[in-house]
Scaffold this active site. Structure first.
Site, PDB file in Angstrom:
ATOM      1  N   ARG A 179       0.990  -1.636   0.028  1.00 22.07           N
ATOM      2  CA  ARG A 179      -0.243  -0.316  -0.410  1.00 22.07           C
ATOM      3  C   ARG A 179       1.282   1.387  -0.418  1.00 22.07           C
ATOM      4  NH1 ARG A 179      -5.103  -1.041   3.335  1.00 22.07           N
ATOM      5  NH2 ARG A 179      -6.151  -2.427   1.703  1.00 22.07           N
TER       6      ARG A 179
ATOM      7  N   GLY B 197      -9.565  -8.062  -0.303  1.00 22.32           N
ATOM      8  CA  GLY B 197      -8.515  -7.992   0.385  1.00 22.32           C
ATOM      9  C   GLY B 197      -8.363  -9.745  -0.105  1.00 22.32           C
TER      10      GLY B 197
HETATM   11  P1  ADP Z   1     -11.768 -10.576  -0.375  1.00 18.32           P
HETATM   12  O1  ADP Z   1     -11.402 -10.325   0.649  1.00 18.32           O
HETATM   13  O2  ADP Z   1     -11.503 -11.315  -1.029  1.00 18.32           O
HETATM   14  O3  ADP Z   1     -13.170  -9.436  -1.233  1.00 18.32           O
HETATM   15  P2  ADP Z   1     -14.210 -12.495   0.981  1.00 18.32           P
HETATM   16  O4  ADP Z   1     -13.646 -11.691   1.887  1.00 18.32           O
HETATM   17  O5  ADP Z   1     -15.854 -12.418   0.637  1.00 18.32           O
HETATM   18  O6  ADP Z   1     -13.225 -12.222  -0.252  1.00 18.32           O
HETATM   19  O7  ADP Z   1     -14.271 -13.870   1.015  1.00 18.32           O
HETATM   20  C1  ADP Z   1     -12.975 -14.727   1.692  1.00 18.32           C
HETATM   21  C2  ADP Z   1     -12.780 -15.878   2.719  1.00 18.32           C
HETATM   22  O8  ADP Z   1     -14.285 -16.708   1.938  1.00 18.32           O
HETATM   23  C3  ADP Z   1     -11.955 -16.478   2.536  1.00 18.32           C
HETATM   24  O9  ADP Z   1     -11.009 -16.690   3.871  1.00 18.32           O
HETATM   25  C4  ADP Z   1     -11.869 -17.358   2.042  1.00 18.32           C
HETATM   26  O10 ADP Z   1     -11.623 -18.802   2.918  1.00 18.32           O
HETATM   27  C5  ADP Z   1     -13.587 -17.436   2.604  1.00 18.32           C
HETATM   28  N1  ADP Z   1     -14.596 -18.945   1.503  1.00 18.32           N
HETATM   29  C6  ADP Z   1     -14.067 -19.161   0.080  1.00 18.32           C
HETATM   30  N2  ADP Z   1     -15.071 -20.115   0.079  1.00 18.32           N
HETATM   31  C7  ADP Z   1     -15.508 -20.790   1.101  1.00 18.32           C
HETATM   32  C8  ADP Z   1     -15.990 -21.916   1.468  1.00 18.32           C
HETATM   33  N3  ADP Z   1     -16.255 -22.770   0.450  1.00 18.32           N
HETATM   34  N4  ADP Z   1     -15.822 -22.301   2.677  1.00 18.32           N
HETATM   35  C9  ADP Z   1     -16.347 -21.645   3.891  1.00 18.32           C
HETATM   36  N5  ADP Z   1     -15.634 -20.330   2.994  1.00 18.32           N
HETATM   37  C10 ADP Z   1     -15.100 -20.332   2.466  1.00 18.32           C
HETATM   38 MG    MG Z   2     -12.641 -10.198   2.784  1.00 17.53          MG
END
Ligand code: ADP
Ligand code: MG
Length: 400
Positions: free
Chosen positions: A43, A357
């Site tokens: 960052r 993130g």
């Molecule tokens: P980002 O930060 O990229 O927007 P999110 O915060 O929405 O993503 O989600 C990320 C989390 O989702 C990760 O920690 C991952 O472990 C979890 N995740 C993805 N698929 C599953 C699943 N099938 N079951 C439980 N957790 C999941």
């Molecule tokens: Mg997230």
């Protein structure tokens, strides 16, 4: 969007620039002397083009950032000293960090600054007036500068004193990172190359539902996976046992699927998943078709056939937006889905926008170079709200 950017600034030599950046970086655990350091300086590096541009113009640079969630109180572990040290070593120039935000000492420091000097204020969220956007306080803060430059895209969805308020009192301009974020995200929002494919993964639907809705009728394909995919699978009648899904959003998912049909956006659900009894590093897994789920099985990753199908759709697209890992990539047995998607986007020559993130962390953990993607957005929540089509409070005052 017609932005006022720092490239429009003239005669700023010797002027005091209040620069808001997003240096909300992860820190290391404290060493034996209680010192913490910046664990990932991405960052900080991302703000360097703006900082260097302004320093070349010989301004007096006053840097403002938040770090973590001190909630309006002084929290020693969240002081900005490690961040100032990291910036200093990147710039190879002294960065004077001060332990206050607005006080006589700060005013005195600013008065003594010379052109080319850099001063960093204390964590802006140590004052509750920041998040309340308190007018009196914002006005007082604004007297530290002649011009306000906002380069903190990551907090542009917040109406805080240092992200939006300052613009009420001194002229406001966008930094180069802010400009790049807005340009790249506007392109996919207003004029994307088709086919446009959006991949949504991650744990929860809540923060992404607005974006999904905004792209119905705009995107050609919406691919859903992860916890979100499970919710859509549940909505289309599959029983996924104990898998993570938002059962209170099943009806909403059904509505979205109907709207997609009406507006000719294909929504694609996984047809196989990686299942296991528990989400550990050494658990046994099975690749299971969504029809074959039984008992209390739990899905933690996109199945290999679905990952391949998603990849084929990515390769056939002109533009891809990816937000949210398609599995629990933090655990070894469940990272293949996200790795396949990440590598597939990286290798193909689609225009690709990555947000979130955890998605960025996943890409980093797979050692895929950042320049394999067209744009990696630095703002999780901010990029989602931007893609929802909302006017963000931190961006509004920067428009011409
Ligand atoms: P980002 O930060 O990229 O927007 P999110 O915060 O929405 O993503 O989600 C990320 C989390 O989702 C990760 O920690 C991952 O472990 C979890 N995740 C993805 N698929 C599953 C699943 N099938 N079951 C439980 N957790 C999941
Ligand atoms: Mg997230």
């Amino acid at each position: 969007m017609n932005l006022k950017t720092i490239k429009d600034l003239e005669d700023i030599q010797g002027k005091r620039i209040l620069l808001r950046v997003d240096f909300n970086t992860p820190l290391t655990e404290p060493d034996e002397n209680g010192y913490r350091e910046v664990a990932d300086d991405t960052r900080i590096r991302e703000a360097l083009p703006t900082i260097n541009y302004l320093l070349e113009k010989e301004v007096k640079l006053i840097i403002i950032s938040h770090l973590g969630r001190p909630k309006g109180k002084v929290v020693d572990e969240l002081r900005l000293d490690p961040v100032a040290r990291a910036l200093e070593s990147l710039l190879e120039k002294p960065v004077k960090k001060i332990d206050a935000i607005t006080s006589d000492t700060v005013h005195k420091e600013v008065e003594e600054m010379k052109a080319g000097d850099i001063l960093m204020l204390e964590n802006i969220r140590f004052r509750e007036e920041e998040e309340n956007c308190d007018m009196q306080y914002t006005k007082e803060l604004s007297t530290l500068g002649d011009v306000f430059v906002n380069d903190a895209f990551g907090t542009a969805h917040r109406k805080h004193a240092s992200t939006a308020g300052l613009a009420e009192y001194i002229p406001a301009y966008a930094g180069l990172l802010m400009e790049k974020e807005i340009e790249e995200l506007s392109k996919v929002l207003d004029n994307p190359g088709h086919p446009l494919t959006i991949i949504f993964g991650g744990a929860k639907m809540d923060s992404k539902i607005g974006v999904i809705k905004n792209f119905i009728g705009k995107a050609d394909h919406i691919l859903v996976a992860g916890g979100i995919g499970n919710t859509f699978l549940t909505a289309s009648g599959h029983n996924l046992g104990e898998s993570l899904a938002q059962h209170d959003m099943v009806e909403l998912a059904q509505e979205i699927m109907m709207d997609c049909q009406e507006y000719k956006t294909k929504i694609i659900l996984p047809h196989d998943l990686v299942a296991a009894d528990d989400c550990t590093d050494d658990t046994e897994t099975a690749n299971v078709g969504v029809e074959d789920f039984v008992g209390d099985m739990k899905a933690f990753d996109l199945g290999k056939w679905s990952a391949e199908k998603f990849c084929n759709m990515i390769v056939d697209s002109k533009t891809v937006i990816w937000n949210g890992p398609v599995g629990v990539f933090e655990k070894k047995p469940f990272q293949e889905g996200s790795r396949t998607i990440a590598e597939c986007i990286a290798k193909s020559d689609v225009t690709s926008i990555i947000g979130g993130g955890d998605t960025i962390n996943a890409i980093k953990s797979f050692n895929i170079p950042a320049d394999s993607f067209t744009h990696i957005s630095t703002g999780g929540g901010a990029s989602l709200e931007f893609l929802e089509g909302k006017m963000l409070p931190g961006i509004k005052p920067l428009l011409d």
